[in-house]
Scaffold this active site. Structure first.
Site, PDB file in Angstrom:
ATOM      1  N   SER A 290       0.866  -1.194   0.275  1.00 40.70           N
ATOM      2  CA  SER A 290       0.038  -0.170   0.066  1.00 40.70           C
ATOM      3  C   SER A 290       0.901   1.283  -0.215  1.00 40.70           C
ATOM      4  O   SER A 290       1.824   1.375   0.441  1.00 40.70           O
ATOM      5  CB  SER A 290      -1.069  -0.166   1.352  1.00 40.70           C
ATOM      6  OG  SER A 290      -1.788   1.370   1.504  1.00 40.70           O
TER       7      SER A 290
ATOM      8  N   TYR B 239      -2.321  -0.295  10.049  1.00 42.18           N
ATOM      9  CA  TYR B 239      -2.702  -0.939   8.530  1.00 42.18           C
ATOM     10  C   TYR B 239      -1.295  -0.578   7.782  1.00 42.18           C
ATOM     11  O   TYR B 239      -0.994  -1.577   7.239  1.00 42.18           O
ATOM     12  CB  TYR B 239      -3.748  -0.020   7.920  1.00 42.18           C
ATOM     13  CG  TYR B 239      -3.818  -0.382   6.527  1.00 42.18           C
ATOM     14  CD1 TYR B 239      -4.197  -1.608   6.148  1.00 42.18           C
ATOM     15  CD2 TYR B 239      -3.643   0.741   5.391  1.00 42.18           C
ATOM     16  CE1 TYR B 239      -4.257  -1.844   4.547  1.00 42.18           C
ATOM     17  CE2 TYR B 239      -3.553   0.451   4.234  1.00 42.18           C
ATOM     18  CZ  TYR B 239      -4.159  -0.900   3.816  1.00 42.18           C
ATOM     19  OH  TYR B 239      -4.298  -1.352   2.448  1.00 42.18           O
TER      20      TYR B 239
END
Length: 335
Positions: free
Chosen positions: A127, A152
């Site tokens: 990501s 995350y």
């Protein structure tokens, strides 16, 4: 080829599965259809895939090691694309354990299954969030990514480190893709474009964080899928140019690569909202708010390495992509 896709009922996973089926690959989809967002949307994506020849499906979680091992043993994938994960930056502040379970324990299960079954190539979703506190733009895969701003992001950086370890120890070819704000038809309801469209149509105000001033490298789903397939088809080997005295996080002496995959043309959030308004023919009521915890003010992808190695060329302008999403949304929801 026989390709296993985890997260096959998700936004990127379902679009990728269709593209691979279109070119004649066999695809096994693997997904737990969790309720992080509307399960009926996931099911609608899956229903379209189940109509297609060459597609099979297993409903289970990455954390379910027995189910994952059984899927690998039965399907015998040649290559694997791991897109299943607990997504979302803000949700990681509320439920951190879900990220450890799915993104770290689940990823270990993927790595072990790939190692045991001698998979030719594992491509996995990282990501743009891994860039965290970095402010040098555009973000380069050669930059340090040691300052995550959410669990995350930390879990995705952990995936890259775990993948490198398996590439080094077991010569498992792995490629990580740092996705930059993917959008388009069949997209995720927790993403800005979906939220804006739904609320504007309902006459509700939209929350505009950082007062609309932050920028995102919005990347259209078709461009993302093209990049994933180009990467999947290119099995990495050791980087002959890797210098252990000046190491880069993007490659190594193992069969390991990390790439940015984005549009490399950042757009300010306020402009993005204008495009939604134009496509809907409506004006949004805006709640102007400060930047949220865990969010970063700007993202911009340096995709030179991916373009050089695979021929990747994103070519969907945000004006076109937003209009296509709004058209799909109105047709799908009948509004």
């Amino acid at each position: 080829m026989r390709i296993l896709i985890t997260g096959a009922a998700g936004f990127i996973g379902s679009a990728l599965a269709h593209a691979l089926l279109d070119r004649g690959d066999e695809v096994l989809g693997y997904d737990n259809l969790n309720d992080y967002y509307d399960v009926s949307l996931k099911q609608a994506r899956l229903d379209r895939l189940l109509l297609r020849d060459g597609f099979r499906f297993v409903r289970a979680a990455l954390e379910d090691r027995a189910a994952l091992d059984a899927a690998f043993a039965d399907f015998r994938p040649e290559r694997v694309v791991n897109l299943a994960a607990q997504a979302g930056v803000r949700y990681s502040l509320e439920n951190p354990r879900a990220y450890v379970d799915a993104n770290i324990v689940g990823f270990l299960n993927i790595l072990e299954a790939c190692r045991e079954r001698h998979v030719e190539h594992l491509v996995y979703a990282s990501s743009s969030s891994v860039y965290g506190g970095n402010r040098k733009l555009p973000f380069s895969v050669d930059d340090s990514v040691d300052h995550p701003l959410s669990l995350y992001a930390a879990s995705k950086k952990t995936n890259e480190l775990m993948a490198h370890t398996y590439s080094h120890l077991y010569q498992l070819p792995t490629t990580g893709l740092r996705f930059f704000t993917v959008y388009g038809p069949w997209g995720r309801p927790d993403m800005a474009l979906f939220l804006f469209t739904r609320k504007i149509l309902a006459g509700e105000p939209i929350d505009v964080f950082n007062y609309g001033r932050h920028t995102r490298d919005f990347t259209y789903i078709d461009d993302i899928v093209e990049g994933v397939i180009r990467t999947l088809d290119r099995v990495p080997g050791p980087d002959p140019h890797f210098d252990p005295l000046a190491p880069t996080p993007a490659s190594g002496q193992a069969p390991y690569r990390v790439y940015n995959i984005g549009n490399h043309q950042p757009v300010e959030l306020s402009r993005y909202i204008e495009l939604v308004e134009q496509a809907l023919g409506m004006t949004a009521q805006k709640n102007l708010l400060p930047l949220q915890p865990g969010d970063v003010p700007d993202t911009s992808a340096d995709v030179d390495a991916l373009m050089r190695d695979t021929g990747y060329r994103p070519d969907t302008p945000v004006e076109v992509g937003v209009e296509r999403f709004v058209r799909w949304y109105r047709e799908f929801y009948g509004v």
